[in-house]
Every structure is written in C-alpha cells, then in structure tokens.
Write an enzyme that holds these catalytic residues in place. Structure first.
Site, mmCIF file in Angstrom:
data_model
loop_
_atom_site.group_PDB
_atom_site.id
_atom_site.type_symbol
_atom_site.label_atom_id
_atom_site.label_comp_id
_atom_site.label_asym_id
_atom_site.label_seq_id
_atom_site.Cartn_x
_atom_site.Cartn_y
_atom_site.Cartn_z
ATOM 1 C CG HIS A 101 44.652 45.069 49.393
ATOM 2 N ND1 HIS A 101 44.099 45.991 50.233
ATOM 3 C CD2 HIS A 101 44.324 43.867 49.906
ATOM 4 C CE1 HIS A 101 43.446 45.367 51.213
ATOM 5 N NE2 HIS A 101 43.577 44.076 51.044
ATOM 6 C CG ASP B 286 42.117 49.095 48.353
ATOM 7 O OD1 ASP B 286 42.958 48.173 48.330
ATOM 8 O OD2 ASP B 286 40.929 48.925 48.017
ATOM 9 C CG ASP C 46 41.752 43.500 54.727
ATOM 10 O OD1 ASP C 46 42.657 43.398 53.897
ATOM 11 O OD2 ASP C 46 40.561 43.359 54.441
ATOM 12 C CD GLU D 143 41.332 42.974 48.326
ATOM 13 O OE1 GLU D 143 41.018 41.778 48.411
ATOM 14 O OE2 GLU D 143 40.948 43.822 49.144
ATOM 15 C CD GLU D 144 39.398 45.623 51.421
ATOM 16 O OE1 GLU D 144 38.387 44.943 51.181
ATOM 17 O OE2 GLU D 144 40.249 45.303 52.271
HETATM 18 ZN ZN LIG Z 1 42.532 42.637 52.199
#
Ligand SMILES: [Zn+2]
Length: 370
Positions: free
Chosen positions: A70, A72, A100, A132-133
C-alpha cells in the site's frame, strides 16, 4: 544501483497520508518499473481526491510471484519534524511510513530495479494500492476487478522479516442507544440513553467472555478480541440524554464466522429489551473484513523461513491479505520493521533489515519467476 535506504528517504519525503492523493508516490515508484506492463486502476475517493492503484507485470498472465504494497500512511503529529523529513540515526531511518509500509516498498523497488523484465520466464507482478489505512479500500477495488492473479503473493507489512501465514479479520460497528430527552430536574419524564449505554457496556463484557471461550492457539491473543473504543452521548449537563453511541470493533480469528460477535451482541440487546420494554438499542455493522486463513501451499513461507531463519507466524492486525490473496494460492505477509513502532511519532525501520529484505525478495523472484 540506488541504495534501498535512499529510495526509502525519497518515499518518506512524499507525503501520502490517506486523505491526500497517492499519485505522486505511485509515479515515483513507476520510475523503477521501466519496461513493465502497467495497468492503472484509478478512482476518486468520497472527498473527490484522485487515487491510483497499479498492477505492474513483467509479462502478461498469472504471476508466479506478486509483491503487494500500500502507498498511503496514517496521519502524523505536525510537531514531529521528521515525519516527512526523514533522518537516519543509529542505523534506523525515521519518518512517517518508514516502517508501515514504505520500507517494504523501497525493498520492492530496489529488487525490481535489478531485473530485466524480459529475462523472467514467469510473470512477476507488483501491485501498489491506495487507502489501505482507511479500510483496504484500494485492495477491495482491485479484488472486485480481479485485477491481480498470482500463485504466490507477498503482502508488505512490518513483520520483522518473519513470514506471516494467517491474520485476524476486522469488524467495525456502532451501537445506537436511544433514550428520551427531558429536563434533568424531571428525570422521570425522560429516559437516559447514557444509563442504558452502561447496561450495553456490561453486556459487551459478557460478549467478550463468550468470544474468549473459542480459541485458535496460532494467535496471541488466541481469541476474537472486542473493544468498545468510543462512546458519545448526551448534550448538556441539565438534559436527560436522548442518545448515546458506542463504537465497537472486533478482530475475528480465522475459522470463526466474523459475524458471530454481532450475533452475540444482538442477543444481549434483545435480552435487555426483554427485561425492560423501554430499552432501545441497535447494532449497525459497518465493516466486516474476513480473517486471513493459512494457505494449503507453503512454498513461499517455507522459502522465507529458510532464508530468514525466522519461523512463520501469525498477526493480530488486519492486512490486505484477506482481499488480495488469490483464492487457492499462497499468500504471505512479510516486510521489514516492527508494527509496534508504526502508527506513532518516532516510527522507524532498521536499515539492515531493508537490505536483508531485498536479498530475500531477489531469491523469491528467482525461485518463482525465473
Ligand atoms: Zn500497513
């Protein structure tokens, strides 16, 4: 060859909080995928912001290996100066998303840049997702379009370079408790929604105990956890509260119906109503993401175990694995960094884990695509 840490520095310096467009990050990444076949899957988010998912392949067809990442990040405290101004200190790179999950993205780009796409006989795919977040929105978008098919998939998330073969699901719901407003000097003419919400909270504790009675030993905690994270109710000190809302989430273990907790909560609410006809509360499930169950095939997990010397494990957090894994094929969550330092100020990734990850990705690519 560009060093992985300097790719990561560039990536962190491009702000890509979910509320912003991820197009600049994706465009930066595409520079490393020259000669690949690029499929774009754009959409506009509810705020009108352009979002872009990309599936890049070295050649058409079902991928022997797919690397999913991902683009974002979660928001950051404006006082944290290094958030988008990355710094390397003591062998660690600090910045929002370093762990992350731009760290993994840097490794993917580093590994991809060493490849001549013509050389691989089986397709290698790189999928970049948006949002994703905020609920795996981009991954769900790609899944709906069946845009990615692979025999083996690595979903990038910080796992300390241990292959992860299973993960819990994620469910989000709201309980709306309705009372009746009245002047607080005359409580008998109203009904306190906060008072009834207190009964609901005790009921949720009973639900938690029931959920804890079914276990999956592969996880820690080994059961479906439930959290009442937010409670909002009432409007003034001298008004009997007319409404109270409780935000609840739970994380179902694989092998258990993700809707079981919702059933238990509804049973409890029905029982409270049975005892007291004036009680009014309803559960509204807003999100029910499936758990990520272990694949039958474990060739990729086995390879990563051998290379890294780390045993395959499970995670308690939600990932895109439940959405983007190809049914019947193998999906593993894997990446540098530790999830416990993510989502907070001072997030970092160890530089040596980046280089280690690149060598494992190189080996996996050779194993499944060459
Ligand atoms: Zn992540």
């Amino acid at each position: 060859m560009v060093k992985t840490a300097s790719i990561l520095r560039d990536l962190v310096a491009i702000p890509s909080v979910s509320s912003l467009s991820n197009v600049p990050v994706v465009n930066y990444a595409l520079n490393f995928l020259q000669g690949w076949k690029i499929e774009r899957h754009p959409y506009t988010d509810p705020a009108g912001t352009a979002k872009l998912n990309v599936v890049a392949r070295t050649r058409p067809g079902i991928a022997g290996l797919a690397l999913v990442c991902h683009t974002d990040t979660v928001p950051f405290d404006p006082d944290w100066k290094e958030a988008v101004n990355p710094k390397i200190r003591g062998g660690k790179l600090y910045g929002r998303g370093s762990c992350d999950v731009k760290g993994f993205l840097a490794c993917v780009l580093s590994a991809a840049s060493k490849i001549d796409p013509q050389e691989l006989t089986t397709p290698l795919a790189v999928a970049l997702t948006a949002d994703e977040e905020i609920g795996c929105v981009g991954a769900k978008f790609l899944a709906k379009k069946k845009a990615l098919r692979a025999r083996h998939t690595i979903i990038g998330e910080p796992t300390g370079l241990a292959p992860v073969r299973a993960g819990k699901g994620y469910a989000l719901a709201e309980i709306v408790v309705r009372g009746k407003e009245a002047h607080s000097a005359f409580p008998a003419s109203g009904r306190s929604a906060i008072g009834d919400a207190a009964r609901v909270i005790l009921a949720l504790e009973r639900v938690s105990r029931k959920l804890a009675s079914r276990r999956n030993r592969a996880f820690d905690p080994s059961y479906t956890t439930l959290n009442a994270g937010v409670i909002r109710g009432g409007s003034a000190k001298n008004i009997v509260p007319g409404e109270c809302r409780i935000t609840v989430e739970w994380r179902p273990i694989p092998g258990q119906d993700g809707g079981w907790a919702a059933e238990l909560i509804r049973e409890e609410l029905a029982a409270l109503r049975e005892k007291d006809a004036g009680f009014a509360a309803e559960l509204e499930v807003k999100r029910l993401d499936p758990a990520f169950a272990p694949s039958r095939d474990d060739a990729l997990a086995g390879l990563l175990e051998t290379l890294s010397g780390r045993r395959a494990t499970t995670v308690a957090f939600g990932t895109e694995a439940a959405h983007l894994g190809t049914p019947g094929a193998e999906t593993v969550v894997f990446g540098p960094g530790d999830m416990t330092v993510a989502h907070k100020s001072g997030e970092f990734v160890p530089i040596d884990e980046l280089e280690e990850c690149v060598t494992y990705l190189d080996a996996a690519i050779r194993n499944f695509c060459a």
